[in-house]
Motif scaffolding. Sequence first.
Motif, short mmCIF file in Angstrom:
data_model
loop_
_atom_site.label_atom_id
_atom_site.label_comp_id
_atom_site.label_asym_id
_atom_site.label_seq_id
_atom_site.Cartn_x
_atom_site.Cartn_y
_atom_site.Cartn_z
N GLY A 180 40.38 47.00 30.27
CA GLY A 180 41.07 46.43 29.12
C GLY A 180 41.75 45.10 29.42
N SER A 181 41.48 44.52 30.57
CA SER A 181 42.05 43.21 30.91
C SER A 181 40.94 42.21 31.14
N PRO A 182 40.24 41.84 30.06
CA PRO A 182 39.06 41.00 30.22
C PRO A 182 39.39 39.63 30.81
N GLY A 183 40.67 39.23 30.71
CA GLY A 183 41.03 37.91 31.21
C GLY A 183 41.34 37.89 32.70
N LEU A 184 41.38 39.08 33.32
CA LEU A 184 41.66 39.13 34.75
C LEU A 184 40.42 38.68 35.49
N LYS A 185 40.48 37.46 36.00
CA LYS A 185 39.31 36.94 36.72
C LYS A 185 39.78 35.95 37.76
N PRO A 186 38.90 35.63 38.68
CA PRO A 186 39.29 34.71 39.74
C PRO A 186 39.94 33.45 39.17
N ASN A 187 41.04 33.05 39.75
CA ASN A 187 41.83 31.92 39.22
C ASN A 187 42.47 31.19 40.38
N PRO A 188 43.00 30.01 40.13
CA PRO A 188 43.56 29.24 41.25
C PRO A 188 44.92 29.74 41.71
N LEU A 189 45.53 30.63 40.93
CA LEU A 189 46.90 31.02 41.20
C LEU A 189 47.02 32.21 42.15
N TYR A 190 46.24 33.25 41.88
CA TYR A 190 46.42 34.46 42.67
C TYR A 190 45.11 35.23 42.82
N THR A 191 45.07 36.06 43.85
CA THR A 191 43.97 36.99 44.03
C THR A 191 44.51 38.38 43.72
N TYR A 192 43.62 39.34 43.54
CA TYR A 192 44.09 40.66 43.17
C TYR A 192 43.14 41.71 43.72
N GLU A 193 43.66 42.91 43.86
CA GLU A 193 42.80 43.99 44.31
C GLU A 193 43.28 45.31 43.72
N PHE A 194 42.33 46.24 43.68
CA PHE A 194 42.64 47.58 43.24
C PHE A 194 42.14 48.50 44.34
N VAL A 195 43.02 49.35 44.82
CA VAL A 195 42.63 50.27 45.90
C VAL A 195 42.81 51.69 45.39
N PHE A 196 41.79 52.47 45.57
CA PHE A 196 41.87 53.87 45.13
C PHE A 196 41.13 54.72 46.14
#
Length: 790
Positions: free
Chosen positions: A220-236
């Motif tokens: 539900g977060s279609p805008g979450l994509k690679p960007n110049p500001l931050y990286t992100y991860e999901f760990v499960f």
Amino acid sequence: MEGLAIWVLLSSSFSILLVSYGGDTLTPYQNLTDGKTLVSSDGTFELGFFTPGDSKNRFLGIWYKKITSLTVVWVAHRDVPLANTSGVLKLTQQGILTLQNDTNGFIWSSNSSRSIANPVAQLLNTGNFVIGGANDSNAENYLWQSFDYPTDTLLPGMKHGINFVTGIDRQVSPWKTTSDPSRGDTIFRMDPRGFPQQLLLTNSIELFRSGPWNGLRFSGSPGLKPNPLYTYEFVFNKEEVYYMFELINSSVYSRLTLNTNGVLQRLTWNYRTQEWVVYLNVPADNCDHYLLCHAYGSCIIGNSPVCGCLDKFVPKSQKDWDRADWSSGCVRKTPLDCQKGDGFLKYTGVKLPDTRNSWFNWSMTLDECHKVCLNNCTCMAYANLDIRARGSGCLLWFGNLVDIRQLLENGQDIYIRMASSELSPSFPVFLSSASWTSFRLKMGQPVVMYYILNHYVVQYYKRSTVYAQQNCFPSKLIIHSSIHCTRQGMLEDGQEVAVKRLSMYSSQGVDEFKNEVICIAKLQHRNLVRLLGCCIEGEEKMLIYEYMPNNSLDTFIFDQTRNSLLDWPTRFRIINGIARGLLYLHQDSRLRIIHRDLKAANVLLDIDMNPKISDFGMARSFGGNETQANTQRVVGTYGYMSPEYAVDGHFSVKSDVFSFGVLVLEIVSDKRNRGFFHQDHHHNLLGHAWILFNKGRSLELIDARMGDSCYLSEVLRSIHVALLCVQQSPEDRPSMSSVVLMLGGEGTLPQPKEPGFFTKRNLFFEADTSSSNNAAMSVNDISITQLDAR
Ligand SMILES: *[C@@H]1O[C@H](CO)[C@@H](O)[C@H](O)[C@H]1NC(C)=O
Ligand SMILES: *[C@@H]1O[C@H](CO)[C@@H](O)[C@H](O)[C@H]1NC(C)=O
Ligand SMILES: *[C@@H]1O[C@H](CO)[C@@H](O)[C@H](O)[C@H]1NC(C)=O
Ligand SMILES: *[C@@H]1O[C@H](CO)[C@@H](O)[C@H](O)[C@H]1NC(C)=O
Ligand SMILES: *[C@@H]1O[C@H](CO)[C@@H](O)[C@H](O)[C@H]1NC(C)=O
Ligand SMILES: *[C@@H]1O[C@H](CO)[C@@H](O)[C@H](O)[C@H]1NC(C)=O
Ligand SMILES: *[C@@H]1O[C@H](CO)[C@@H](O)[C@H](O)[C@H]1NC(C)=O
Ligand SMILES: *[C@@H]1O[C@H](CO)[C@@H](O)[C@H](O)[C@H]1NC(C)=O
Ligand SMILES: *[C@@H]1O[C@H](CO)[C@@H](O)[C@H](O)[C@H]1NC(C)=O
Ligand SMILES: *[C@@H]1O[C@H](CO)[C@@H](O)[C@H](O)[C@H]1NC(C)=O
């Protein structure tokens, strides 16, 4: 959502009395009293006592040191205020932080089940306040850390989620007001039920759901994509589940904060204007509000009203819906009947429904997922768990599907259980699981099409529209019926397909045809074009294939300009791919198919220029009555036909091997076998290659532009193998398995004997054309469908 609305957040004013304590650490023999602070070693964060807004109380907290308007990111004792500046923070010998007032009244303490010798508390550059061993910087060994107890803010490096081993559940909740850091009603947490999702709740009522992680982002977060500001991860995994982001440039300040209105915001500091700028709001729009359209409803932003029912669903109460009261949701037009056999309908571009009542498996394929869901009557939908690459993993939903919305970008596919009659509206079910419906061959007319999914026979139908004719390759026109033509089409879900209309010549019955299509649709190999389904109406038959964007091989190699697009490695990959596809048809597939019409025009190229053999099986399957070895009708193309087949109608896998040899020589030389001309002799391409081979001058076959010396051995080997394939006698020709090995550089290459049909004058059809047959025979690359042999 990201970047959707950027507006400036006016920072609240806080008052603070600052006297730096100097260091970033606190040891058991030190006290931190009001007025003194700890500062992280790079000066980013500061820890001490502050007064929020117009409050009278003092709180211990952490804030950005370099930002003039006080921005607090953590509060130790948000629910127990200190009435005045009497607070003292100490670290015990056991490594516990305690906050007391001047009457030794307990205000707050850190919590740890362990203790260590020589503990030290330190404010790190990340804003994390940690307790560890004096000389132990290993995060695993922290007795306690403030990052495990977020207030209203997620900082870079902070895990938002749950540690299943320690039981720590890192939730975020807002300040009550800008002057009161005590817990507001809203929380933002990772919900581990079913497949984990982030939830925003107020008094346990859902406001927003992130949707499950799909490998790239939350659904539900279609805008979450690679960007110049931050990286992100999901760990499960078994130990924990969390979402975390990290800054790319750590001197840029960015945080996720749940504000006092219960809105989650990504805020970034603008040094120039000295303001926090909002980059993201969650919920972002009306459709983000949890359950707005209820069960099987779909929210479409921009529609009025925003709620509608999913296709094949209707409002449960039309009266309610007419009043824009969507709470009763939607129901299927046709109720499910699991016993009679349901199917699945694919919906695309959606935010996946609530996964709290779901089941998942990382290693299952979509096919396996389909099967499991089909076999459990309570399973309502399935989807890939990870949409990266071609998709993997399995997510199953039980119970009603809720909180679905249509996304403008980065939506996902989901397959929803449907009564079989909804999938095939007007016809009874054949073959226990197949259904066939009619189509009209008018442009743009809706066509109900039979759609075969992967290995499983007919479990899936799609109401589809074959759009207007875009491509009709004259080279596919067939003698005796001028309607054998390939069109480009598009299914409703946007999948591009190639639609091939078969001629009416076949006397084969509809049931036989269907059986054949089902058999052939089960063949799957990366070098075979996939047959997706077919349509039948009376005599009319159409086949639906996957669409190949780069057209057929002949449009490259026989085109003076486009042939330069194929370098040798590509060509060699194409040769090997065709060989493997043919090997699969001959040996590996259960049907043991002889293609009978292998040629450059029947080798299609996918987006990555991988070769895919098309029209396989059709010749054998739809060609009429024939035994294994002989046919009354020769199907094939001059120039590629082996002598025993063209002359005697005798065909075997070795006739395909012959065609393959011809094709390889064409790929190497960019010349057609048929129509080949050389000033020195009257041989065709096979004869020419044979002559050059015997003179040791094989390389003269290849285009000079391609003559990169590092590939010469591959080129020579390919020519050699090709000549082995086109030998006169079928017994001398290698099988496709040997061909694959020989191309791969394994096995010694025997000396080829003279090729069949190498000189133009002995071509039987040239003699034949003069006597009886028609002019079409002289046209290159026309598939001959009916030719009485002798
Ligand atoms: C710390 O505070 C306690 C009382 O709260 C006091 O007894 C002690 O002397 C103080 N220690 C230092 C180093 O200030
Ligand atoms: C805090 O308040 C108490 C009682 O209200 C008072 O005795 C004490 O002196 C105050 N301490 C400071 C540092 O103001
Ligand atoms: C000190 O803390 C205790 C316990 O919270 C409280 O009862 C007492 O009133 C506080 N005294 C001052 C001066 O703040
Ligand atoms: C300390 O930990 C115990 C057990 O883990 C827990 O029950 C308790 O609520 C915690 N206290 C605080 C202040 O976090
Ligand atoms: C930590 O290291 C310092 C210097 O490296 C040393 O003086 C001190 O004794 C060490 N402390 C412990 C607890 O090992
Ligand atoms: C990081 O951000 C700071 C502040 O905006 C800027 O001065 C610096 O050049 C940036 N560093 C990099 C490597 O981009
Ligand atoms: C997941 O699927 C794989 C492959 O089908 C299977 O081997 C495995 O046991 C499944 N795991 C669970 C937990 O069902
Ligand atoms: C269907 O799935 C549900 C939920 O996982 C499970 O409880 C039930 O046993 C399954 N039924 C069958 C027939 O497998
Ligand atoms: C193959 O098709 C893709 C997609 O249409 C295109 O980007 C690519 O350039 C094509 N390759 C060649 C060699 O034409
Ligand atoms: C096919 O040929 C076989 C044997 O020649 C014959 O028995 C059979 O009836 C024929 N089938 C059709 C459909 O013509």
